[in-house]
Design a protein around this motif. Structure first.
Motif, PDB file in Angstrom:
ATOM      1  N   LYS A 204       0.827  -1.207   0.000  1.00 15.24           N
ATOM      2  CA  LYS A 204       0.000   0.000   0.000  1.00 15.24           C
ATOM      3  C   LYS A 204       0.862   1.259   0.000  1.00 15.24           C
ATOM      4  O   LYS A 204       0.556   2.242  -0.691  1.00 15.24           O
ATOM      5  CB  LYS A 204      -0.929  -0.009   1.214  1.00 15.24           C
ATOM      6  N   ALA A 205       1.943   1.231   0.775  1.00 16.89           N
ATOM      7  CA  ALA A 205       2.828   2.393   0.860  1.00 16.89           C
ATOM      8  C   ALA A 205       3.459   2.726  -0.487  1.00 16.89           C
ATOM      9  O   ALA A 205       3.825   3.871  -0.742  1.00 16.89           O
ATOM     10  CB  ALA A 205       3.913   2.148   1.900  1.00 16.89           C
ATOM     11  N   ASN A 206       3.569   1.717  -1.357  1.00 16.29           N
ATOM     12  CA  ASN A 206       4.165   1.926  -2.676  1.00 16.29           C
ATOM     13  C   ASN A 206       3.126   1.963  -3.791  1.00 16.29           C
ATOM     14  O   ASN A 206       3.471   1.882  -4.974  1.00 16.29           O
ATOM     15  CB  ASN A 206       5.197   0.827  -2.948  1.00 16.29           C
ATOM     16  N   GLY A 207       1.859   2.100  -3.406  1.00 12.75           N
ATOM     17  CA  GLY A 207       0.786   2.232  -4.389  1.00 12.75           C
ATOM     18  C   GLY A 207       0.543   0.986  -5.215  1.00 12.75           C
ATOM     19  O   GLY A 207       0.098   1.075  -6.361  1.00 12.75           O
ATOM     20  N   LEU A 208       0.795  -0.186  -4.630  1.00 17.30           N
ATOM     21  CA  LEU A 208       0.643  -1.436  -5.362  1.00 17.30           C
ATOM     22  C   LEU A 208      -0.393  -2.345  -4.712  1.00 17.30           C
ATOM     23  O   LEU A 208      -0.685  -2.228  -3.519  1.00 17.30           O
ATOM     24  CB  LEU A 208       1.981  -2.185  -5.415  1.00 17.30           C
ATOM     25  N   ARG A 209      -0.924  -3.249  -5.514  1.00 15.02           N
ATOM     26  CA  ARG A 209      -1.783  -4.313  -5.003  1.00 15.02           C
ATOM     27  C   ARG A 209      -1.145  -5.641  -5.391  1.00 15.02           C
ATOM     28  O   ARG A 209      -0.607  -5.790  -6.490  1.00 15.02           O
ATOM     29  CB  ARG A 209      -3.187  -4.217  -5.603  1.00 15.02           C
ATOM     30  N   PRO A 210      -1.194  -6.644  -4.510  1.00 11.22           N
ATOM     31  CA  PRO A 210      -0.589  -7.939  -4.843  1.00 11.22           C
ATOM     32  C   PRO A 210      -1.342  -8.627  -5.975  1.00 11.22           C
ATOM     33  O   PRO A 210      -2.562  -8.518  -6.073  1.00 11.22           O
ATOM     34  CB  PRO A 210      -0.721  -8.735  -3.540  1.00 11.22           C
ATOM     35  N   VAL A 211      -0.603  -9.305  -6.843  1.00 10.49           N
ATOM     36  CA  VAL A 211      -1.259 -10.039  -7.920  1.00 10.49           C
ATOM     37  C   VAL A 211      -1.763 -11.393  -7.431  1.00 10.49           C
ATOM     38  O   VAL A 211      -2.628 -12.004  -8.080  1.00 10.49           O
ATOM     39  CB  VAL A 211      -0.322 -10.237  -9.128  1.00 10.49           C
ATOM     40  N   ALA A 212      -1.233 -11.868  -6.305  1.00 12.42           N
ATOM     41  CA  ALA A 212      -1.711 -13.131  -5.726  1.00 12.42           C
ATOM     42  C   ALA A 212      -1.196 -13.251  -4.302  1.00 12.42           C
ATOM     43  O   ALA A 212      -0.128 -12.729  -3.971  1.00 12.42           O
ATOM     44  CB  ALA A 212      -1.223 -14.316  -6.550  1.00 12.42           C
ATOM     45  N   GLU A 213      -1.973 -13.917  -3.468  1.00 15.62           N
ATOM     46  CA  GLU A 213      -1.540 -14.254  -2.116  1.00 15.62           C
ATOM     47  C   GLU A 213      -1.911 -15.706  -1.848  1.00 15.62           C
ATOM     48  O   GLU A 213      -3.047 -16.111  -2.068  1.00 15.62           O
ATOM     49  CB  GLU A 213      -2.187 -13.338  -1.075  1.00 15.62           C
ATOM     50  N   VAL A 214      -0.947 -16.462  -1.398  1.00 16.41           N
ATOM     51  CA  VAL A 214      -1.137 -17.879  -1.126  1.00 16.41           C
ATOM     52  C   VAL A 214      -0.840 -18.149   0.345  1.00 16.41           C
ATOM     53  O   VAL A 214       0.132 -17.639   0.887  1.00 16.41           O
ATOM     54  CB  VAL A 214      -0.202 -18.746  -1.994  1.00 16.41           C
ATOM     55  N   GLU A 215      -1.658 -18.958   0.973  1.00  8.86           N
ATOM     56  CA  GLU A 215      -1.443 -19.349   2.363  1.00  8.86           C
ATOM     57  C   GLU A 215      -1.048 -20.816   2.411  1.00  8.86           C
ATOM     58  O   GLU A 215      -1.849 -21.700   2.125  1.00  8.86           O
ATOM     59  CB  GLU A 215      -2.697 -19.112   3.196  1.00  8.86           C
ATOM     60  N   ALA A 216       0.207 -21.091   2.763  1.00  7.71           N
ATOM     61  CA  ALA A 216       0.691 -22.464   2.874  1.00  7.71           C
ATOM     62  C   ALA A 216       0.176 -23.092   4.165  1.00  7.71           C
ATOM     63  O   ALA A 216      -0.191 -22.399   5.115  1.00  7.71           O
ATOM     64  CB  ALA A 216       2.218 -22.488   2.836  1.00  7.71           C
ATOM     65  N   ALA A 217       0.178 -24.412   4.196  1.00  6.65           N
ATOM     66  CA  ALA A 217      -0.327 -25.128   5.371  1.00  6.65           C
ATOM     67  C   ALA A 217       0.631 -25.065   6.552  1.00  6.65           C
ATOM     68  O   ALA A 217       0.221 -25.257   7.696  1.00  6.65           O
ATOM     69  CB  ALA A 217      -0.595 -26.584   5.008  1.00  6.65           C
ATOM     70  N   ASP A 218       1.903 -24.789   6.281  1.00  4.29           N
ATOM     71  CA  ASP A 218       2.911 -24.757   7.341  1.00  4.29           C
ATOM     72  C   ASP A 218       4.084 -23.922   6.836  1.00  4.29           C
ATOM     73  O   ASP A 218       4.096 -23.467   5.690  1.00  4.29           O
ATOM     74  CB  ASP A 218       3.360 -26.187   7.671  1.00  4.29           C
ATOM     75  N   PHE A 219       5.091 -23.742   7.692  1.00  2.00           N
ATOM     76  CA  PHE A 219       6.279 -22.981   7.298  1.00  2.00           C
ATOM     77  C   PHE A 219       7.412 -23.921   6.887  1.00  2.00           C
ATOM     78  O   PHE A 219       8.566 -23.707   7.237  1.00  2.00           O
ATOM     79  CB  PHE A 219       6.739 -22.087   8.458  1.00  2.00           C
ATOM     80  N   THR A 220       7.104 -24.965   6.140  1.00  2.00           N
ATOM     81  CA  THR A 220       8.080 -25.981   5.781  1.00  2.00           C
ATOM     82  C   THR A 220       8.359 -25.993   4.284  1.00  2.00           C
ATOM     83  O   THR A 220       7.616 -25.425   3.485  1.00  2.00           O
ATOM     84  CB  THR A 220       7.579 -27.366   6.197  1.00  2.00           C
ATOM     85  N   PHE A 221       9.438 -26.695   3.910  1.00  5.14           N
ATOM     86  CA  PHE A 221       9.789 -26.851   2.504  1.00  5.14           C
ATOM     87  C   PHE A 221       8.652 -27.545   1.744  1.00  5.14           C
ATOM     88  O   PHE A 221       8.270 -27.105   0.648  1.00  5.14           O
ATOM     89  CB  PHE A 221      11.088 -27.660   2.387  1.00  5.14           C
ATOM     90  N   ALA A 222       8.124 -28.632   2.307  1.00  2.00           N
ATOM     91  CA  ALA A 222       7.051 -29.371   1.639  1.00  2.00           C
ATOM     92  C   ALA A 222       5.821 -28.497   1.445  1.00  2.00           C
ATOM     93  O   ALA A 222       5.175 -28.535   0.382  1.00  2.00           O
ATOM     94  CB  ALA A 222       6.690 -30.619   2.457  1.00  2.00           C
TER      95      ALA A 222
END
Length: 362
Positions: A204-222
């Protein structure tokens, strides 16, 4: 052969048992006395009886570090920093895993009443009222490496994740990337909440909107690989690079792929992704490679934590350093100070981030 005793050390050093005890416990003594006792200890191979010492002074001389996942490189870095500080103060560090469930965190804090450690540094993945209550009522001093409300009244040390996100976004903009996506871990966690908030504010501070947001199931490599597949779900396994670069973003919260001509998809496809930690970022890079996308030529990638994994990945990963070693060191110092004086005012320390630029960004 009998085990060397304090009395034996005293005879060999030519001093009293009381003088040996003073030196071994770090109490004031003359340089000459310290030297004589230390030489006698080395000659005899004397090792203090930890059990007797614990009973005498009412301490175990053990401290506990509790983290969500001891396999996560960021916690390994924190552990090393904590161990360095507490071992210098004469303590042994015991490391344990809480897992992602806040109930297990609460059980661990309440279990400190069994008296197997003199203090606890905990880095909770999730925080609720029960955990805060258990920390307040804990029989031993507790330091939280994470974000809990000031009203909790406990010593805390945390990273400035929002500022770290701003560093990442501004770096990508300087590199000419403007179609930025975000790969987060679970948003109901302490880091997931902080990093989602920081990403939204930075965009928002840079006048942008994300093109996508993904929520992973965990903070792991898999979990990073799985979330990467979700982000790239519009691609077939055999897609060529031209098709792969046409990935379109999904809706906020979960990634999907919009239909339409390839040219339209290319205009809206991410040219950069920020991941909430290095494990997620490396998992994503594997998925990008699997569909023929090159990092950073097609998609720049930035991680967070600046763990050892960031340097070991290919290409080496640009990552936000959230000061895991500094947080570990300061947490250990706060715990030792609390053990020494339990009446002192709780401190809340914020460690500022830096950006480590590597080849995953152009």
């Amino acid at each position: 052969m009998s085990r060397p005793t304090v009395a034996g050390v005293a005879r060999a050093a030519g001093v009293s048992v009381a003088s040996v005890s003073r030196v071994l416990n770090g109490l004031p003594a003359t340089e000459e006395m310290v030297g004589r006792v230390q030489r006698a200890v080395e000659e005899l191979g004397y090792v203090p009886d930890a059990r007797a010492r614990s009973l005498k002074v009412g301490r175990t001389f053990q401290l506990t570090l509790a983290v969500a996942d001891v396999g996560n490189p960021v916690y390994v870095t924190m552990m090393r920093a904590v161990e360095e500080v507490v071992s210098a103060a004469g303590y042994r560090l015991v490391v344990t895993t809480t897992g992602p469930d806040v109930a297990d965190e609460v059980a661990l804090v309440r279990g400190m009443a069994r008296g197997y450690a003199d203090g606890l540094v905990i880095s909770p993945l999730r925080v609720d009222d029960d955990l805060i209550k258990s920390i307040r009522e804990c029989d031993v001093p507790v330091v939280v490496a994470g974000n809990v409300p000031a009203s909790a009244g406990v010593d805390t040390i945390r990273a400035n994740s929002p500022k770290g996100m701003l560093l990442a976004v501004e770096h990508l903009l300087q590199k000419g990337r403007r179609r930025i996506a975000f790969l987060n871990g679970p948003r109901d966690t302490v880091p997931g909440t902080a990093r989602a908030k920081g990403f939204a504010e930075a965009m928002k501070a840079n006048g942008l909107r994300p093109v996508a947001e993904v929520e992973a199931a965990d903070f792991t490599f898999a979990a990073g690989r799985e979330a990467g597949r979700e982000l790239l779900s519009g691609l077939g396994a055999g897609s060529n690079r031209a098709d792969a670069r046409g990935v379109a973003p999904g809706d906020r919260g979960r990634a999907g792929v919009a239909g339409g001509p390839a040219a339209k998809r290319r205009r809206s496809a991410p040219d950069a992704v920020i991941a909430a930690n290095d494990l997620l970022a490396v998992g994503l890079m594997h998925e990008l490679a699997a569909v023929g996308l090159e990092v950073p030529r097609d998609v720049a990638v930035v991680g967070m934590d600046d763990s050892e994994l960031a340097e070991q990945s290919f290409p080496p990963l640009t990552s936000v350093n959230l000061g895991s070693a500094e947080r570990g060191r300061r947490a250990a110092e706060l715990l030792l100070a609390r053990i020494d004086d339990d009446t002192r005012t709780p401190r809340r320390i914020v460690v500022q981030p830096t950006l480590s630029v590597r080849r995953s960004t152009p």
